[in-house]
Design an enzyme around this catalytic site. Structure first.
Site, mmCIF file in Angstrom:
data_model
loop_
_atom_site.group_PDB
_atom_site.id
_atom_site.type_symbol
_atom_site.label_atom_id
_atom_site.label_comp_id
_atom_site.label_asym_id
_atom_site.label_seq_id
_atom_site.Cartn_x
_atom_site.Cartn_y
_atom_site.Cartn_z
ATOM 1 N NE ARG A 162 68.969 26.057 24.755
ATOM 2 C CZ ARG A 162 69.991 26.623 25.367
ATOM 3 N NH1 ARG A 162 70.441 27.793 24.966
ATOM 4 N NH2 ARG A 162 70.560 26.033 26.392
ATOM 5 C CB ILE A 163 64.503 31.562 20.360
ATOM 6 C CG1 ILE A 163 63.717 32.110 21.554
ATOM 7 C CG2 ILE A 163 64.093 32.256 19.059
ATOM 8 C CD1 ILE A 163 63.941 33.562 21.848
ATOM 9 C CG LEU A 164 63.597 26.179 17.518
ATOM 10 C CD1 LEU A 164 62.454 25.195 17.388
ATOM 11 C CD2 LEU A 164 64.952 25.484 17.407
ATOM 12 C CG ASN A 213 55.473 26.255 21.112
ATOM 13 O OD1 ASN A 213 56.049 25.423 21.814
ATOM 14 N ND2 ASN A 213 55.320 27.520 21.483
ATOM 15 C CG ASN A 271 52.480 19.532 27.375
ATOM 16 O OD1 ASN A 271 51.287 19.429 27.107
ATOM 17 N ND2 ASN A 271 52.971 20.511 28.116
ATOM 18 C CG HIS A 321 52.875 30.305 25.016
ATOM 19 N ND1 HIS A 321 54.207 30.455 25.359
ATOM 20 C CD2 HIS A 321 52.224 31.367 25.537
ATOM 21 C CE1 HIS A 321 54.344 31.566 26.065
ATOM 22 N NE2 HIS A 321 53.147 32.137 26.179
ATOM 23 C CD GLN A 339 41.702 21.913 30.939
ATOM 24 O OE1 GLN A 339 41.228 21.510 29.875
ATOM 25 N NE2 GLN A 339 41.282 21.454 32.103
ATOM 26 N NE ARG A 362 70.269 31.201 17.390
ATOM 27 C CZ ARG A 362 69.239 30.412 17.095
ATOM 28 N NH1 ARG A 362 68.642 29.713 18.031
ATOM 29 N NH2 ARG A 362 68.791 30.336 15.863
ATOM 30 C CB THR A 386 55.754 32.080 12.245
ATOM 31 O OG1 THR A 386 55.571 32.901 13.401
ATOM 32 C CG2 THR A 386 54.410 31.620 11.721
HETATM 33 C C1 GAR Z 1 54.392 23.810 29.458
HETATM 34 O O1 GAR Z 1 53.567 24.562 30.318
HETATM 35 C C2 GAR Z 1 54.494 24.479 28.105
HETATM 36 O O2 GAR Z 1 53.298 25.103 27.709
HETATM 37 C C3 GAR Z 1 55.572 25.489 28.350
HETATM 38 O O3 GAR Z 1 56.515 24.816 29.135
HETATM 39 C C4 GAR Z 1 55.838 23.840 29.939
HETATM 40 C C5 GAR Z 1 56.529 22.509 29.733
HETATM 41 O O4 GAR Z 1 56.018 21.549 30.616
HETATM 42 N N1 GAR Z 1 56.130 25.988 27.138
HETATM 43 C C6 GAR Z 1 56.560 27.227 26.964
HETATM 44 O O5 GAR Z 1 56.553 28.058 27.843
HETATM 45 C C7 GAR Z 1 57.076 27.547 25.575
HETATM 46 N N2 GAR Z 1 57.064 28.945 25.346
HETATM 47 P P1 GAR Z 1 56.319 20.011 30.387
HETATM 48 O O6 GAR Z 1 57.839 19.884 30.201
HETATM 49 O O7 GAR Z 1 55.877 19.363 31.658
HETATM 50 O O8 GAR Z 1 55.571 19.546 29.192
#
Ligand code: GAR
Length: 199
Positions: free
Chosen positions: A92-94, A108, A15, A110, A174, A66, A142
């Site tokens: 990591r959880i913020l 973010n 990403n 997800h 996507q 933390r 949030t």
């Molecule tokens: C992605 O699928 C992203 O949506 C997910 O981690 C992957 C990172 O891929 N994020 C989460 O699960 C956050 N809760 P990338 O390092 O290749 O971008």
């Protein structure tokens, strides 16, 4: 002046790469000030270096708690005065303090159609549940995990022959489209925390 953004990533950084490519291609008008990771082995750090972007490691295990880690993370990000903090696979959880500090300016991505399938292992959970549809969501952050106003979603059909890896690959394709688009719309002032929905 281009709006400054800071990107946080823990893993492969695909990403991140897509955002870098959209910035370099001029579709997203921003300056990526830094890529910050909590993981020394993150390929995201290599991608940042290859693109000539400052890369910073802020490892939680280097701090006594933390809270101290999060405090320093806030300090390091603040230095860049970001218009937007982008979580791109940051695992990591913020906490409340972080979210309050960068109030309404954290995004973010997800890998699920939120509010369904918050948390980890979304692809396998979707297959196990026999879902026919899956996807990805960009949202404002949030202090509640994988919560916050939804900006953009993209649906992906689950095929009978899918395993978690195949499905993840199609969802990621996507993600690479919707994340730069959401960032663009925010930085151009088309969306906000209060008016999150992309046109
Ligand atoms: C992605 O699928 C992203 O949506 C997910 O981690 C992957 C990172 O891929 N994020 C989460 O699960 C956050 N809760 P990338 O390092 O290749 O971008």
């Amino acid at each position: 002046m281009l709006p400054p953004i800071v990107i946080l990533a823990s893993g492969s950084g695909s990403n991140l790469q897509s955002i870098i490519d959209h910035v370099n291609g001029g579709q997203v008008k921003a300056k990526i000030m830094a890529v910050i990771s909590d993981n020394p082995d993150a390929k995201a750090l290599e991608r940042a270096q290859a693109a000539g972007i400052e890369s910073v490691l802020v490892r939680q295990s280097d701090y006594p708690s933390r809270e101290k880690w999060e405090f320093d993370l806030i300090k390091k990000i603040s230095k860049y005065k970001p218009a937007l903090v982008v979580l791109a696979g940051f695992m990591r959880i913020l906490g409340e303090r972080f979210v309050t500090h960068f109030d309404k300016r954290i995004m973010n991505i997800h890998p699920s159609l939120l509010p369904a399938y918050r948390g980890l292992n979304t692809h396998q959970r979707v297959i196990d549940a026999g879902e026919t549809e899956h996807g990805a969501t960009v949202h404002f952050v949030t202090s509640k995990l994988d919560n916050g106003p939804i900006i953009l979603q993209k649906r992906v059909k689950v095929r009978p022959e899918d395993n978690a890896e195949k499905l993840a690959r199609r969802v990621l394709e996507q993600e690479h489209i919707i994340y730069p688009e959401a960032i663009r719309q925010f930085l151009e002032g088309h969306i906000s925390f209060e008016n999150p929905t992309c046109r």
